[in-house]
Design an enzyme around this catalytic site. Structure first.
Site, PDB file in Angstrom:
ATOM      1  CB  SER A 122      14.631   5.295 -19.063  1.00 35.19           C
ATOM      2  OG  SER A 122      15.473   4.216 -18.705  1.00 35.19           O
ATOM      3  CG  ASP A 154      12.337   2.692 -17.604  1.00 36.59           C
ATOM      4  OD1 ASP A 154      13.388   2.508 -18.285  1.00 36.59           O
ATOM      5  OD2 ASP A 154      12.232   3.600 -16.757  1.00 36.59           O
ATOM      6  CB  THR A 173      29.197 -14.771 -28.878  1.00 40.11           C
ATOM      7  OG1 THR A 173      29.801 -15.693 -29.788  1.00 40.11           O
ATOM      8  CG2 THR A 173      27.707 -14.705 -29.134  1.00 40.11           C
ATOM      9  N   PRO A 221      27.375  -1.592 -16.430  1.00 37.10           N
ATOM     10  CG  PRO A 221      26.936  -3.870 -16.397  1.00 37.10           C
ATOM     11  CD  PRO A 221      26.323  -2.558 -16.794  1.00 37.10           C
ATOM     12  CG  HIS A 255      23.552  -0.108 -23.016  1.00 37.13           C
ATOM     13  ND1 HIS A 255      24.474   0.915 -22.919  1.00 37.13           N
ATOM     14  CD2 HIS A 255      24.268  -1.227 -23.258  1.00 37.13           C
ATOM     15  CE1 HIS A 255      25.699   0.432 -23.114  1.00 37.13           C
ATOM     16  NE2 HIS A 255      25.595  -0.872 -23.321  1.00 37.13           N
ATOM     17  CB  THR A 301      32.433 -18.262 -34.012  1.00 33.57           C
ATOM     18  OG1 THR A 301      32.067 -18.145 -32.622  1.00 33.57           O
ATOM     19  CG2 THR A 301      33.200 -19.549 -34.228  1.00 33.57           C
ATOM     20  CB  VAL A 341      19.590   2.716 -16.548  1.00 33.07           C
ATOM     21  CG1 VAL A 341      19.391   4.059 -15.857  1.00 33.07           C
ATOM     22  CG2 VAL A 341      21.064   2.508 -16.882  1.00 33.07           C
ATOM     23  CG  ASP A 389      29.403 -19.708 -31.667  1.00 36.94           C
ATOM     24  OD1 ASP A 389      29.896 -18.646 -31.197  1.00 36.94           O
ATOM     25  OD2 ASP A 389      29.902 -20.301 -32.648  1.00 36.94           O
ATOM     26  CD  GLU A 437      18.433   5.668 -18.893  1.00 39.62           C
ATOM     27  OE1 GLU A 437      18.690   4.656 -19.590  1.00 39.62           O
ATOM     28  OE2 GLU A 437      17.462   5.713 -18.106  1.00 39.62           O
TER      29      GLU A 437
END
Length: 326
Positions: A77, A75, A195, A164, A67, A248, A71, A253, A90
Site C-alpha cells: 500500500s 501489502d 545501523t 513509529p 514503512h 560503523t 500500515v 552490525d 500513504e
C-alpha cells in the site's frame, strides 16, 4: 430433505470451505517456483544492479519494508500513487516523504511482468528487494517467505497513525510494535536497522534546539555528539543528512547498539531503548557478545513483521503496475 437439496447444500459448503482455505494460505519459501521460476533471481539481479551503482539505496529499500508493513500489513500500500479518487495515499504522509528506492521496485516489476505477467506481487517484491539490497551492500541476509498479494487501499492518515515516530518514547514505541504483532524484543532487535542509512536534520533537530519545547538540548545526548550534530545541522536546516549510526555507518552490525549505549542514538526513539529493562538488557548482552545472536534475531523478527496480517490466496490482487490498482 430431498437428495437435490442435500447435494446443493453440500456443494455450497464445499465452496465455502475452499474459499476459507484459499484465503488462509500461508506464506512459503519459494512460492513462485512453479508459476514464475526465475522470480527471485530477477529480483536479486535488478536489485544488485541498482545497489552497485548507488549503495545508499540499500538502507532506503530496507526502510521501505518497514514503512509498508506497519500500515495494513505488508501489502504494498506504500507504493500506491495519489489519484483523483484518492489524493492522500500513504506515500504523501510526512513520515514517507523522504522514502527512496521506488524506481528499483518499478524496474523489478517491469522485468517480472515481461517474464511472467500477473504473477508476482509488489508486496513480495518489496520484501525480497529489501533483503537482497542489504545482502548486496553489506553481506547480511535473512529468509523471506513469499505468497503475499497486493492491497487496494492506501491512506495517508493511517500512515500518520501507525508508523513509529523518531520522537517516540518507549511506551509509544511499544504500542506501535504491538499493533503489528511484535514484542519488546522485536522492537530492540529491529531498531538496529538504524545501523545503516541516514536521517534528515528535522527528524532529530528538536533534540538539539528545543527539547521538550523549552529551547534547550536533550540532556540524554552525549555533549560532544550534540555539538557535532549542531555543526552538521544548524537551525532550520531541512536538507542535510547525518548517519544514523556514527560508529560503523557502512556496516550492517551492532555499531548502532554501541552508539545508543554511549548516548549517541540519533533519535529520541533510539535513546528510549535505554529506558526499559528488557530492551537495555538485550542491547547490553549484544555488546558483551559482540553481536553473537543479533543477525539471527533480526531475521526472526523480520519474519514476524512481514507475516503479520498479509493478504494471501484470493485476497487483494496482483497489481500490473505497483503504483496503481488494476
Amino acid at each position: 430433505m430431498s437428495a437435490l437439496k442435500i447435494s446443493v447444500l453440500f456443494f455450497l459448503e464445499l465452496v465455502i470451505q475452499l474459499a476459507i482455505v484459499a484465503n488462509s494460505q500461508e506464506l512459503v519459501l519459494g512460492f513462485y517456483n512453479d508459476t514464475c521460476p526465475e522470480a527471485e533471481n530477477i529480483v536479486n539481479q535488478v536489485t544488485a544492479l541498482y545497489i552497485y551503482n548507488d549503495s545508499t539505496l540499500a538502507p532506503a529499500l530496507l526502510r521501505l519494508t518497514f514503512h509498508d508493513c506497519f500500515v495494513r500489513g505488508c501489502d504494498a500500500s506504500i507504493l500506491l500513487e495519489p489519484t483523483n479518487a484518492n489524493n492522500a495515499t500513504e506515500i504523501t504522509a510526512p513520515p514517507n516523504l523522504t522514502l527512496r528506492g521506488f524506481e528499483v521496485i518499478d524496474a523489478i516489476k517491469t522485468k517480472l511482468e515481461e517474464y511472467c505477467p500477473g504473477v508476482v506481487s509488489c508486496a513480495d517484491i518489496i520484501q525480497l528487494a529489501g533483503r537482497d539490497a542489504i545482502q548486496t551492500a553489506y553481506g547480511a541476509s535473512w529468509v523471506v517467505l513469499t505468497g503475499r498479494r497486493d492491497g487496494t487501499v492506501s491512506l495517508a492518515s493511517e500512515a500518520l497513525e501507525d508508523l513509529p515516530s523518531p520522537y517516540s518514547n518507549f511506551d509509544a514505541l511499544k504500542q506501535k510494535f504491538e499493533a503489528v504483532g511484535l514484542s519488546v524484543k522485536d522492537l530492540v532487535v529491529l531498531s538496529a536497522a538504524h545501523t545503516v542509512g541516514v536521517a534528515h536534520c528535522p527528524s532529530f533537530s528538536g533534540r538539539l534546539y528545543n527539547f521538550s519545547g523549552e529551547g534547550g538540548t536533550d540532556p540524554s545526548l552525549d555533549p560532544n555528539y550534540a555539538k557535532f550534530l549542531k555543526q552538521k545541522c544548524p537551525p532550520n536546516d531541512q536538507l542535510t543528512t547525518v548517519y544514523q549510526d556514527p560508529i560503523t555507518p557502512n556496516k550492517f552490525d551492532i555499531g548502532y547498539y554501541v552508539a545508543v549505549d554511549q548516548h549517541e542514538g540519533l533519535f529520541e526513539s533510539d535513546a528510549a531503548l535505554l529506558d526499559d529493562n528488557e530492551t537495555r538488557g538485550y542491547l547490553e548482552s549484544q555488546l558483551w557478545t559482540m553481536g553473537w545472536t543479533w543477525l539471527e534475531d533480526f531475521g526472526v523478527s523480520m519474519m514476524k513483521m512481514y507475516k503479520f496480517k498479509v493478504l494471501t490466496g484470493t485476497e487483494g490482487e496482483i497489481r500490473k503496475k505497483c503504483g496503481y490498482v488494476n
